[in-house]
Design a protein around this motif. Structure first.
Motif, PDB file in Angstrom:
ATOM      1  N   THR A   1       0.934  -1.196  -0.105  1.00  0.00           N
ATOM      2  CA  THR A   1       0.055  -0.051   0.030  1.00  0.00           C
ATOM      3  C   THR A   1       0.958   1.291   0.070  1.00  0.00           C
ATOM      4  O   THR A   1       2.020   1.184   0.426  1.00  0.00           O
ATOM      5  CB  THR A   1      -0.827  -0.179   1.216  1.00  0.00           C
ATOM      6  OG1 THR A   1      -1.831   1.207   1.256  1.00  0.00           O
ATOM      7  CG2 THR A   1      -0.059  -0.112   2.473  1.00  0.00           C
ATOM      8  N   ASP A   2       0.234   2.626  -0.504  1.00  0.00           N
ATOM      9  CA  ASP A   2       0.919   3.632  -0.387  1.00  0.00           C
ATOM     10  C   ASP A   2      -0.304   4.709   0.250  1.00  0.00           C
ATOM     11  O   ASP A   2      -0.436   5.578  -0.194  1.00  0.00           O
ATOM     12  CB  ASP A   2       0.965   4.134  -1.904  1.00  0.00           C
ATOM     13  CG  ASP A   2      -0.009   4.330  -2.769  1.00  0.00           C
ATOM     14  OD1 ASP A   2      -1.086   3.421  -2.415  1.00  0.00           O
ATOM     15  OD2 ASP A   2      -0.026   5.010  -3.576  1.00  0.00           O
ATOM     16  N   PRO A   3      -0.117   4.581   1.535  1.00  0.00           N
ATOM     17  CA  PRO A   3      -1.282   5.267   2.151  1.00  0.00           C
ATOM     18  C   PRO A   3      -0.988   7.015   2.251  1.00  0.00           C
ATOM     19  O   PRO A   3       0.272   7.414   2.802  1.00  0.00           O
ATOM     20  CB  PRO A   3      -1.218   5.067   3.815  1.00  0.00           C
ATOM     21  CG  PRO A   3      -0.158   3.820   3.680  1.00  0.00           C
ATOM     22  CD  PRO A   3       0.516   3.966   2.377  1.00  0.00           C
TER      23      PRO A   3
ATOM     24  N   ASP B   1      -7.435   6.658   0.365  1.00  0.00           N
ATOM     25  CA  ASP B   1      -8.257   5.481   0.317  1.00  0.00           C
ATOM     26  C   ASP B   1      -7.658   4.239   0.737  1.00  0.00           C
ATOM     27  O   ASP B   1      -8.109   3.171   1.167  1.00  0.00           O
ATOM     28  CB  ASP B   1      -8.724   5.393  -1.317  1.00  0.00           C
ATOM     29  CG  ASP B   1      -7.781   5.359  -2.167  1.00  0.00           C
ATOM     30  OD1 ASP B   1      -6.765   5.775  -1.801  1.00  0.00           O
ATOM     31  OD2 ASP B   1      -8.167   4.655  -3.205  1.00  0.00           O
ATOM     32  N   ASP B   2      -6.191   4.182   0.778  1.00  0.00           N
ATOM     33  CA  ASP B   2      -5.477   3.014   1.268  1.00  0.00           C
ATOM     34  C   ASP B   2      -5.799   3.081   2.626  1.00  0.00           C
ATOM     35  O   ASP B   2      -5.861   2.073   3.427  1.00  0.00           O
ATOM     36  CB  ASP B   2      -3.838   3.629   1.054  1.00  0.00           C
ATOM     37  CG  ASP B   2      -3.417   3.539  -0.353  1.00  0.00           C
ATOM     38  OD1 ASP B   2      -3.868   4.588  -0.872  1.00  0.00           O
ATOM     39  OD2 ASP B   2      -2.956   2.636  -0.780  1.00  0.00           O
ATOM     40  N   ALA B   3      -5.859   4.263   3.285  1.00  0.00           N
ATOM     41  CA  ALA B   3      -6.248   4.414   4.921  1.00  0.00           C
ATOM     42  C   ALA B   3      -7.455   3.741   5.271  1.00  0.00           C
ATOM     43  O   ALA B   3      -7.438   2.874   6.120  1.00  0.00           O
ATOM     44  CB  ALA B   3      -5.827   5.633   5.295  1.00  0.00           C
TER      45      ALA B   3
ATOM     46  N   GLY C   1       4.171   6.373  -4.053  1.00  0.00           N
ATOM     47  CA  GLY C   1       2.700   6.371  -4.724  1.00  0.00           C
ATOM     48  C   GLY C   1       1.831   7.786  -4.164  1.00  0.00           C
ATOM     49  O   GLY C   1       2.385   8.428  -4.892  1.00  0.00           O
ATOM     50  N   ASN C   2       1.216   7.523  -3.732  1.00  0.00           N
ATOM     51  CA  ASN C   2       0.411   8.706  -3.160  1.00  0.00           C
ATOM     52  C   ASN C   2       1.150  10.020  -2.712  1.00  0.00           C
ATOM     53  O   ASN C   2       0.840  11.021  -3.160  1.00  0.00           O
ATOM     54  CB  ASN C   2      -0.829   8.516  -2.218  1.00  0.00           C
ATOM     55  CG  ASN C   2      -1.992   7.638  -3.012  1.00  0.00           C
ATOM     56  OD1 ASN C   2      -2.274   7.875  -4.293  1.00  0.00           O
ATOM     57  ND2 ASN C   2      -2.443   6.658  -2.395  1.00  0.00           N
ATOM     58  N   THR C   3       2.373   9.618  -1.799  1.00  0.00           N
ATOM     59  CA  THR C   3       3.135  10.663  -1.436  1.00  0.00           C
ATOM     60  C   THR C   3       4.518   9.894  -1.735  1.00  0.00           C
ATOM     61  O   THR C   3       4.524   8.704  -2.155  1.00  0.00           O
ATOM     62  CB  THR C   3       2.738  11.222  -0.471  1.00  0.00           C
ATOM     63  OG1 THR C   3       3.823  12.383   0.207  1.00  0.00           O
ATOM     64  CG2 THR C   3       2.597  10.359   0.851  1.00  0.00           C
TER      65      THR C   3
ATOM     66  N   CYS D   1      -2.836  -5.675  -3.345  1.00  0.00           N
ATOM     67  CA  CYS D   1      -1.951  -4.453  -3.626  1.00  0.00           C
ATOM     68  C   CYS D   1      -2.802  -3.294  -4.105  1.00  0.00           C
ATOM     69  O   CYS D   1      -3.478  -3.564  -5.201  1.00  0.00           O
ATOM     70  CB  CYS D   1      -0.943  -5.051  -5.130  1.00  0.00           C
ATOM     71  SG  CYS D   1      -0.214  -6.440  -4.548  1.00  0.00           S
ATOM     72  N   VAL D   2      -2.606  -2.284  -3.546  1.00  0.00           N
ATOM     73  CA  VAL D   2      -3.395  -1.024  -3.872  1.00  0.00           C
ATOM     74  C   VAL D   2      -2.593   0.270  -4.071  1.00  0.00           C
ATOM     75  O   VAL D   2      -3.065   1.492  -3.772  1.00  0.00           O
ATOM     76  CB  VAL D   2      -4.571  -0.723  -2.778  1.00  0.00           C
ATOM     77  CG1 VAL D   2      -5.389  -1.970  -2.552  1.00  0.00           C
ATOM     78  CG2 VAL D   2      -3.716  -0.444  -1.321  1.00  0.00           C
ATOM     79  N   GLY D   3      -1.270  -0.009  -4.516  1.00  0.00           N
ATOM     80  CA  GLY D   3      -0.433   0.998  -4.787  1.00  0.00           C
ATOM     81  C   GLY D   3       0.358   0.879  -6.115  1.00  0.00           C
ATOM     82  O   GLY D   3       0.167  -0.224  -6.837  1.00  0.00           O
TER      83      GLY D   3
ATOM     84  N   ASN E   1     -11.542   3.758  -4.129  1.00  0.00           N
ATOM     85  CA  ASN E   1     -10.734   2.560  -4.869  1.00  0.00           C
ATOM     86  C   ASN E   1     -10.465   1.393  -4.023  1.00  0.00           C
ATOM     87  O   ASN E   1     -11.041   0.293  -4.049  1.00  0.00           O
ATOM     88  CB  ASN E   1      -9.666   3.115  -5.610  1.00  0.00           C
ATOM     89  CG  ASN E   1     -10.143   4.490  -6.404  1.00  0.00           C
ATOM     90  OD1 ASN E   1     -10.726   4.649  -7.423  1.00  0.00           O
ATOM     91  ND2 ASN E   1      -9.463   5.726  -5.760  1.00  0.00           N
ATOM     92  N   ASP E   2      -9.629   1.605  -3.061  1.00  0.00           N
ATOM     93  CA  ASP E   2      -8.784   0.635  -2.488  1.00  0.00           C
ATOM     94  C   ASP E   2      -9.595  -0.157  -1.311  1.00  0.00           C
ATOM     95  O   ASP E   2      -9.544  -1.295  -1.221  1.00  0.00           O
ATOM     96  CB  ASP E   2      -7.536   0.991  -1.809  1.00  0.00           C
ATOM     97  CG  ASP E   2      -6.572   1.782  -2.741  1.00  0.00           C
ATOM     98  OD1 ASP E   2      -6.452   1.649  -4.005  1.00  0.00           O
ATOM     99  OD2 ASP E   2      -5.661   2.664  -2.124  1.00  0.00           O
ATOM    100  N   PRO E   3     -10.508   0.532  -0.754  1.00  0.00           N
ATOM    101  CA  PRO E   3     -11.543  -0.447   0.259  1.00  0.00           C
ATOM    102  C   PRO E   3     -12.406  -1.230  -0.646  1.00  0.00           C
ATOM    103  O   PRO E   3     -12.537  -2.461  -0.402  1.00  0.00           O
ATOM    104  CB  PRO E   3     -12.638   0.764   0.794  1.00  0.00           C
ATOM    105  CG  PRO E   3     -11.552   1.952   0.733  1.00  0.00           C
ATOM    106  CD  PRO E   3     -10.785   1.888  -0.570  1.00  0.00           C
TER     107      PRO E   3
END
Ligand code: BDR
Ligand code: CA
Length: 311
Positions: A9-11, A14-16, A38-40, A123-125, A240-242
């Motif tokens: 993940t890349d919180p 939505d990852d969180a 990823g997101n940051t 896998c969400v990133g 998305n990720d949830p």
């Protein structure tokens, strides 16, 4: 028996939310959290993961530092979407949890070798960590139970470029390695995740969760909703990720089509696009089960119920 899962993940907001959903789900035996850029930046994503496991009451789950750069392309971050720190307007207390000494790709290899045919990679990133694991130890491809990946856009437009979805865009070469590895692969593209728009009405239904959870979901999604309104004319935010995480709990929330999917690694116009061979023109066996329709109401009910269970 609960499914053994590594969460890559890349919180990220939505990852969180996906991490909180996993924390609230006894169907999932969360073995490790591996963090990528990823997101940051990887550093900020890692820091967020360390705080989020405390928020979710799963501080016992080991967290592993992953790749800080894609395999080939230059680093991208999406702070306009997720905020400078990656979690929108949410501010979490600093965490007592420390990352494990092992690197993410080694943790992935170890866990798969310890439990052959039992580990699901959620896998969400960007796929850098998983690609690095496969490059270092190709034999793990035969020992992974399955991969569920939030990524790609089949008919839906891209959210990173006109044609490409953000996770694939961030490291297309890594995604290409993973999807071609012969692993049972479920793709959860924007076609379904952008139907799952979390609104203020949904938020109001998260009324039984612990105060810190309510506060986090409110403050993080407020930023995410502002982004969706200003950049995409969407009222609410795509979680998305949830949705990808929810498929571990109820795989019937979506309907699937089997496709041979390739990643465009060449074109300056459509680089990182996920291309599905709809009519079998390439005469290749499908390499992915792609989620194409979603029961939005059932998913939102599941998500809200599980958030409310976080006491
Ligand atoms: C994906 O990209 C990221 O911004 C989100 O966390 C999600 O994983 C959506 O394209
Ligand atoms: Ca993500």
């Amino acid at each position: 028996m609960a499914e053994k899962v590594i969460f890559d993940t890349d919180p990220g907001i939505d990852d969180a939310l996906a991490l909180l959903l996993l924390a609230a789900s006894p169907e999932v035996d969360l073995r490790a959290i591996t963090v990528t850029h990823g997101n940051t930046s990887q550093e900020k994503c890692l820091n967020n993961a360390l705080k989020l496991v405390e928020l979710g009451g799963i501080a016992n789950v080991p967290i592993f530092r992953g790749a800080s750069e894609p395999l080939v392309k230059e680093l991208s971050v999406a702070e306009e979407t997720h905020g400078d720190g990656g979690l929108g307007y949410a501010i979490l207390p600093s965490s007592a949890v420390k990352p494990h000494d092992l690197l993410a790709h080694d943790a992935i290899i170890n866990e798969i070798e310890k439990h052959p045919d039992e580990i699901t990679l959620l896998c969400v990133g960007p796929m850098t960590n998983v690609a690095l694991a496969l490059l270092k130890r190709p034999s793990i491809a035969r020992k992974v139970k399955r991969i569920i990946s939030m990524g790609g856009a089949i008919h839906y437009p891209g959210n990173a470029t006109p044609q490409s979805e953000y996770n694939v865009y961030c490291d297309p070469e890594a995604f290409d390695i993973v999807i071609r590895a012969g692993i049972d692969f479920t793709l959860v593209p924007l076609d379904v995740t952008y139907k799952c728009i979390f609104t203020k009405e949904h938020l109001a239904r998260i009324d039984k969760a612990r105060d810190e959870i309510k506060e986090f979901v409110t403050d993080s999604t407020r930023f995410y909703m502002e982004f969706h309104a200003s950049h995409q004319d969407i009222h609410g935010c795509a979680i998305n990720d949830p949705l990808a995480a929810a498929l571990l709990i109820d795989s019937t929330l979506v309907t699937y089509r089997d496709y041979y999917v390739t990643i465009d690694l060449q074109s300056p116009v459509s680089k990182a696009k996920t291309i599905a061979d709809h009519y079998g023109a390439l005469k290749k066996a499908p390499n992915a089960k792609v989620a194409m329709e979603v029961d939005v109401e059932r998913f939102m009910n599941l998500f809200i119920t599980r958030m409310n269970a976080l006491q």
